[in-house]
Design a protein around this motif. Structure first.
Motif, PDB file in Angstrom:
ATOM      1  N   ASN A 143      79.823  62.810  80.956  1.00 16.53           N
ATOM      2  CA  ASN A 143      78.589  62.547  80.358  1.00 16.53           C
ATOM      3  C   ASN A 143      78.390  63.559  79.339  1.00 16.53           C
ATOM      4  N   ALA A 144      78.770  64.785  79.204  1.00 18.02           N
ATOM      5  CA  ALA A 144      78.630  65.591  78.007  1.00 18.02           C
ATOM      6  C   ALA A 144      79.514  67.009  78.224  1.00 18.02           C
ATOM      7  N   ASP A 145      79.797  67.664  77.000  1.00 14.77           N
ATOM      8  CA  ASP A 145      80.511  68.910  77.384  1.00 14.77           C
ATOM      9  C   ASP A 145      79.416  69.901  77.612  1.00 14.77           C
ATOM     10  N   ILE A 146      80.064  71.049  78.450  1.00  9.48           N
ATOM     11  CA  ILE A 146      79.322  72.244  78.678  1.00  9.48           C
ATOM     12  C   ILE A 146      79.913  73.401  78.268  1.00  9.48           C
ATOM     13  N   GLU A 147      79.130  74.124  77.559  1.00  6.47           N
ATOM     14  CA  GLU A 147      79.671  75.266  76.726  1.00  6.47           C
ATOM     15  C   GLU A 147      78.902  76.403  77.702  1.00  6.47           C
ATOM     16  N   LEU A 148      80.036  77.461  77.921  1.00  7.64           N
ATOM     17  CA  LEU A 148      79.521  78.395  78.582  1.00  7.64           C
ATOM     18  C   LEU A 148      79.485  79.776  77.740  1.00  7.64           C
ATOM     19  N   TYR A 149      78.537  80.489  77.780  1.00  3.28           N
ATOM     20  CA  TYR A 149      78.514  81.774  77.097  1.00  3.28           C
ATOM     21  C   TYR A 149      78.545  82.873  77.920  1.00  3.28           C
TER      22      TYR A 149
END
Length: 87
Positions: free
Chosen positions: A50-56
């Motif tokens: 579905n979408a990209d996941i960015e982790l901080y």
């Protein structure tokens, strides 16, 4: 939630809860993309259907593990249940 029983094993209740959480996640497979390793510019991210996941705040190893664990979870749960039912 207590994940482990008195013998240090993953409890049946915890396994059920983990499976319920897994079923609520975005469909797979998930793939970890790391800048400089998997692509040439942009940020590190996990690609999903579905979408990209960015982790901080996560390390690259954290990100790789999260994607790999998501992809393996259904098989791991099934193997645990089969093993327990075989006893």
């Amino acid at each position: 939630m207590h994940y482990f029983d008195a013998k240090g094993r993953l409890s049946d209740e915890a396994l059920d809860q983990l499976e319920a959480l897994f079923k609520q996640t975005t469909g797979g497979p998930w793939k970890s993309f790391v800048e400089g390793r998997d692509h040439s510019s942009g940020s590190d991210f996990i690609k999903t259907v579905n979408a990209d996941i960015e982790l901080y705040g996560a390390t690259r190893a954290d990100q790789d593990f999260i994607a790999a664990a998501r992809n393996a979870m259904a098989s791991l749960i099934e193997e645990i249940r089969e093993h327990r039912n075989a006893r």
